[in-house]
Write an enzyme that holds these catalytic residues in place. Structure first.
Site, PDB file in Angstrom:
ATOM      1  CB  SER A  13      16.366   6.326  48.890  1.00 34.57           C
ATOM      2  OG  SER A  13      16.454   6.962  47.644  1.00 34.57           O
ATOM      3  CG  ASP A  63       8.855   7.713  46.438  1.00 35.58           C
ATOM      4  OD1 ASP A  63       9.204   8.757  45.843  1.00 35.58           O
ATOM      5  OD2 ASP A  63       9.621   6.753  46.663  1.00 35.58           O
ATOM      6  CG  HIS A 100      11.871   9.001  48.492  1.00 36.66           C
ATOM      7  ND1 HIS A 100      11.911   7.858  47.717  1.00 36.66           N
ATOM      8  CD2 HIS A 100      13.167   9.265  48.823  1.00 36.66           C
ATOM      9  CE1 HIS A 100      13.155   7.458  47.571  1.00 36.66           C
ATOM     10  NE2 HIS A 100      13.933   8.292  48.245  1.00 36.66           N
TER      11      HIS A 100
END
Length: 458
Positions: free
Chosen positions: A180, A378, A435
């Site tokens: 991320s 995601d 994600h």
């Protein structure tokens, strides 16, 4: 379930060490120390696996939390891996308990973790750090860092202190894994390590060279200008369900070209707090906000981390577990656990609008093995954007990499994604992953990392 220990009793017989470490960077560390608990019995239950948990004091009143697990196999020769959670301000225990640590929580309401057979420490010695100060168990009232570039030197300081204390890991092959917002952390840290290694070699600073070999980026936000355009395209056309209609797609694309992209270019050119915060506020309000509003209107079960119908996301049971007094005391933590903290200053500084593409380019050019792997369900850091970032890296293999088509990636005879790889750069799209991709497909991710980081390419 893991065996429940009487931890408040156990902590009285644990080995607790506090020693003074040598100081590789006198400007930032003065009188630094390391304090830790050996073999707390928390999380890892595999016989003969060593763990340490405690603090490296990386600056004046800046106490960075670390949690280390030795490899389950061949710890005396296995690589050393650093895991940093994204955020900004995410505690690395999030990744530890939901994806890649020795234990995990299977359900939201579980009160005790269970053994994780797909841990990173299956094949490497793993060090988790809570960065920046204020997240996880890290604490202190010293220098506040406001962005990635300010934070990274303190991470390097923590690594130097760790290697000074645990000399057996000096010189090991070293890898950085993150996800991320770690798309900012990972390339910046890797580039900083290369710079510091050079400074150590020429004698301009004292310290230990870190044998950097690998950088793994999972669903990573490396370059916001590329990412924002890709978010519009992914929202309109992805394999699962559209988040916006055609008219909104066209409207957002026009806004991106006329407003957002120039603002992001201005952030890149100036690098100032004002320019980058203005760019960040612009695209959050006028692109991200409108996409999320559309998606939540269309689907009552929408979450950006997994756009599929009947989506799933990792349980958060580790937060209550780590906030338990018996667990905290056993680990040697001095403050209450926070799963997120210290990141607001990054957002107010506009750090999410900045790019780490130039640093990632330097890392690839240096021959470091880089693997970018992304779950394709995601939205937040979608596979279209991460693929475009990989294609944008300027290096000797760029033309060949861009021209190469994605080919099936198989694990145990099953096609689980697509990939392409040239020399030391690899990209993998993981089918059906959200994600936090390793939570969805741990076998696949372990396969990717073992093949691409310290071994041969795909």
């Amino acid at each position: 379930m893991m065996h429940r220990l009487d931890l408040l009793t156990l902590v009285t017989v644990l080995s607790v060490a506090c020693t003074t470490a040598s100081v590789p960077n006198q400007k930032i560390i003065s009188g630094s120390n390391i304090c830790y608990v050996s073999n707390s019995g928390i999380c890892e239950t595999t016989p003969n696996v060593t763990q340490y948990s405690g603090y490296a004091t990386v600056g004046e009143d800046m106490h960075m939390w670390f949690w280390f697990f030795s490899a389950r196999q061949n710890p005396s020769t296995a690589p050393l891996v650093l895991y940093l959670e994204g955020g900004p301000g995410g505690a690395s225990e999030y990744g530890l308990f939901t994806q890649n640590g020795p234990c995990k929580f299977e359900n939201e309401n579980d009160t005790e973790p269970v053994f994780n057979p797909y841990s990173f420490n299956n094949f490497s010695n793993v060090l988790y750090l809570d960065n920046p100060i204020g997240t996880g168990f890290s604490y202190g009232s010293g220098t506040q860092v406001n962005n990635t570039k300010e934070a990274i030197p303190y991470v390097w300081n923590a690594l130097q202190i760790f290697l000074d204390e645990f000399e057996e890991y000096q010189g090991r092959e070293f890898g950085i894994f993150t996800e991320s917002f770690g798309g900012r952390y990972g390339p910046e840290l890797a580039n900083y390590i290369l710079q510091q290694n050079h400074a150590v070699r020429v004698g301009s600073i004292e310290g230990k060279e870190i044998n950097l070999k690998a950088l793994g980026l999972a669903n990573a936000a490396v370059d916001t200008s590329i990412k924002e355009r890709a978010n519009i395209e992914f929202a309109y056309k992805n394999e699962y369900r559209p988040l916006i209609n055609e008219s909104l797609h066209d409207e957002l694309l026009k806004f991106y070209e006329e407003e957002a992209r120039p603002a992001l270019a201005n952030c890149t050119a100036l690098g100032t707090r004002e320019a980058c915060y203005n760019a960040s506020r612009l695209y959050y309000r006028n692109i991200e906000g409108r996409i999320v509003q559309s998606a939540t209107t269309l689907y009552d079960d929408f979450v950006p981390y997994d756009v599929r119908k009947n989506r799933t996301i990792p349980p958060m049971s580790h937060v209550a577990y780590l906030q338990r007094e018996d667990v905290r005391v056993a680990l040697g933590a001095k403050v209450k656990y926070r799963d997120w903290g210290g990141g607001m200053s990054f957002l107010l500084d506009g750090d999410d609008a900045r790019s780490s593409l130039s640093e990632l380019t330097i890392v690839v050019q240096a021959g470091i093995n880089v693997v970018m792997y992304t779950g394709d369900a995601d939205y937040v850091c979608n596979w279209l954007g991460t693929l475009q970032v990989a294609n944008a890296i300027e290096w000797s293999g760029q033309d060949a990499f861009k021209k190469q088509v994605l080919e099936p990636y198989n694990v145990d005879g099953q096609e689980v994604g697509t990939c392409k790889s040239v020399d030391n750069l690899t990209f993998v799209r993981v089918f059906g992953g959200g994600h936090n991709v390793m939570w969805y497909h741990p076998v696949t991710v372990l396969s990717i990392l073992r093949q691409t980081t310290f071994g041969s390419l795909l």
